[in-house]
Design an enzyme around this catalytic site. Structure first.
Site, mmCIF file in Angstrom:
data_model
loop_
_atom_site.group_PDB
_atom_site.id
_atom_site.type_symbol
_atom_site.label_atom_id
_atom_site.label_comp_id
_atom_site.label_asym_id
_atom_site.label_seq_id
_atom_site.Cartn_x
_atom_site.Cartn_y
_atom_site.Cartn_z
ATOM 1 N N LYS A 55 0.833 -1.210 0.000
ATOM 2 C CA LYS A 55 0.000 0.000 0.000
ATOM 3 C C LYS A 55 0.864 1.255 0.000
ATOM 4 O O LYS A 55 0.675 2.166 -0.819
ATOM 5 C CB LYS A 55 -0.908 -0.006 1.223
ATOM 6 N N ASN A 56 1.816 1.345 0.920
ATOM 7 C CA ASN A 56 2.594 2.572 1.070
ATOM 8 C C ASN A 56 3.482 2.837 -0.142
ATOM 9 O O ASN A 56 3.737 3.998 -0.483
ATOM 10 C CB ASN A 56 3.419 2.521 2.349
ATOM 11 N N CYS A 149 -6.574 8.450 8.127
ATOM 12 C CA CYS A 149 -6.763 8.015 9.506
ATOM 13 C C CYS A 149 -6.377 9.127 10.480
ATOM 14 O O CYS A 149 -5.319 9.741 10.356
ATOM 15 C CB CYS A 149 -5.918 6.777 9.800
ATOM 16 N N ARG A 154 -0.443 14.792 12.612
ATOM 17 C CA ARG A 154 0.672 14.498 11.701
ATOM 18 C C ARG A 154 0.925 15.721 10.828
ATOM 19 O O ARG A 154 0.438 15.812 9.699
ATOM 20 C CB ARG A 154 0.350 13.254 10.869
ATOM 21 N N ASP A 339 3.113 0.885 12.328
ATOM 22 C CA ASP A 339 1.917 0.326 11.696
ATOM 23 C C ASP A 339 1.624 -1.106 12.131
ATOM 24 O O ASP A 339 0.586 -1.663 11.766
ATOM 25 C CB ASP A 339 2.045 0.377 10.173
ATOM 26 N N ARG A 432 -9.215 0.438 3.492
ATOM 27 C CA ARG A 432 -8.257 1.362 2.891
ATOM 28 C C ARG A 432 -6.937 0.671 2.586
ATOM 29 O O ARG A 432 -6.188 1.110 1.709
ATOM 30 C CB ARG A 432 -7.971 2.536 3.831
#
Length: 453
Positions: A55-56, A149, A154, A339, A432
């Protein structure tokens, strides 16, 4: 769960920095459905699970295609909602996008807009990578502040620091970031990040790829998806070196050409399934992984009693006996990933003795999911940035809510390991970042269903 809303909202039109933005929506008697997972726990996991693309990495590489003059064929793209939102953003900006399974073909040559649709941008955190990509290609950008999220504050101050070092003028409001060339124009520069930031490292790399001169990022993030982004850019003709170390150098080039690239496997998805079998018991083969990327996770699960065997591109995880307590401190890669914090907390909740889990990246990440785990019988005491977890023999089913992506995954793991039935609500967070979660868990023997009113 179900609700209706019969209010009509006005459409608000605003002009900012030459871009037309729409806010609000029209709703008239619409009916909304809220999907949820229902899990009957207590079953061990057996079989093989194949890990999807990271994903990242995908969320960094897809914006990077904006820098490419020509068609890119991206393979191993995960089928998750964040990817679909990002592809919708690119389509709305004029990109030609074709999706076929896990292969996405994109041509961003027709893109002329530097103002991606705000409503879509606000649906995901990684949309801020559009700032660096648009600045690199067009020399300017006007991007809404991202959503995603909400487990911690952040800020993007390190991103802004990087853009300033590259010669950009930055106009930041409560809702938007507008970038344009400063007096001396855009150019390579030296950036020393105050904290290790994956997002800032990616954004600076994207912005610098097509700028004249050399850019140096000191105290850069070293995560696998940083290396994957650098490999993608270099495959298309960029000159990026040092990715995976704390100093990344980008020598600007005139243009990038199209090509084919395959995204790496998802480290966190793999770790989530490893934690699931550690918590619920069983024996699974996790395939399509890079075992070296998993070392930080593997070590801690082994300490807790899991038997783990690594192969060339797969990892076998087996747990039949009792779990032992451990101590985990999250750190930037190659340390234990933030994570994976929530997922390992579930394992701790089922381990004998007292475990300590210290969050050094996002200190408020405990709040929300720990309360949900306590509703399932977990014993968790939060003291500052440390969670003290006293293990129990078992957890029991309950109705719980996902508060963010990884917290939601942790609640699914808890439901798999718990006695009785667990209902996980607000699963849009989970979807997601996890492709075909129900299908993959069902194939491993889990009793889990997705229900929607």
């Amino acid at each position: 769960m179900r609700f209706t809303e019969g209010i009509i909202y006005d459409i608000i039109v605003a002009v900012q920095n030459g871009c037309l933005h729409f806010a609000g929506k029209i709703i008239a008697g619409s009916v909304y459905s809220l999907a949820r997972y229902v899990i009957n726990g207590g079953k061990t996991l057996q079989g093989t699970v194949t890990i999807s693309g990271a994903k990242n990495a995908a969320l960094a590489i897809l914006p990077a295609v904006l820098l490419v003059d020509g068609q890119c064929r991206i393979e191993n793209v995960p089928d998750i909602s964040d990817v679909h939102i990002l592809l919708d953003i690119l389509k709305n900006m004029g990109a030609e996008v074709t999706e076929k399974g896990s292969v996405v073909t994109i041509d961003c040559s027709p893109v002329r807009s530097t103002c991606p649709e705000a409503a879509l941008v606000r649906k995901m955190r990684a949309s801020y990578y559009l700032m660096g990509a648009l600045l690199g290609r067009f020399g300017k950008a006007n991007v809404a502040l991202p959503g995603g999220c909400n487990f911690a504050s952040r800020p993007i101050d390190q991103h802004i620091k990087g853009f300033l070092a590259l010669g950009a003028d930055v106009d930041e409001s409560d809702d938007y970031v507008a970038l344009q060339p400063g007096v001396g124009g855009l150019h390579g520069g030296k950036v020393s990040l105050d904290v290790v930031s994956v997002g800032a490292t990616v954004n600076i790399m994207l912005a610098a790829t097509l700028l004249p001169g050399q850019t140096i990022i000191e105290n850069a993030a070293k995560e696998p998806h940083i290396v994957d982004l650098a490999n993608f850019l270099n495959t298309m003709g960029a000159r990026v070196s040092g990715a995976g170390t704390d100093t990344v150098k980008i020598r600007g080039v005139r243009s990038l050409k199209g090509g084919t690239y395959a995204i790496i496997p998802d480290q966190i998805e793999a770790g989530t399934y490893m934690a699931a079998v550690t918590a619920a018991g069983g024996n699974i083969l996790v395939q399509n992984v890079i075992p070296k990327h998993m070392d930080c996770i593997t070590t801690k699960l082994q300490e807790m009693g899991a038997k783990i065997t690594s192969y060339d591109d797969a990892i076998r995880v087996e747990r039949t006996g009792a779990l032992r307590s451990t101590t985990v401190k999250t750190r930037p890669y190659p340390g234990f990933p933030t994570d994976m914090q929530a997922q390992v907390c579930v394992c701790m909740a089922l381990a004998s003795g007292v475990s300590r889990l210290t969050e050094n990246v996002y200190e408020t990440r405990f709040f929300g999911y720990c309360t949900e785990l306590e509703n399932m019988g977990a014993d968790i005491l939060i003291s500052g940035k440390t969670a003290i977890v006293t293990g129990k023999d078992h957890l029991h089913g309950a109705t719980v809510e996902a508060h963010d992506l990884r917290a939601g995954a942790a609640l699914v793991i808890a439901g798999l390991a718990a006695e009785g039935q667990t209902t996980v609500e607000k699963i849009h967070f989970i979807e997601r970042g996890y492709e075909n979660l129900i299908e993959k868990l069902t194939a491993l023997g889990a009793d889990i269903r997705r229900l929607e009113d």
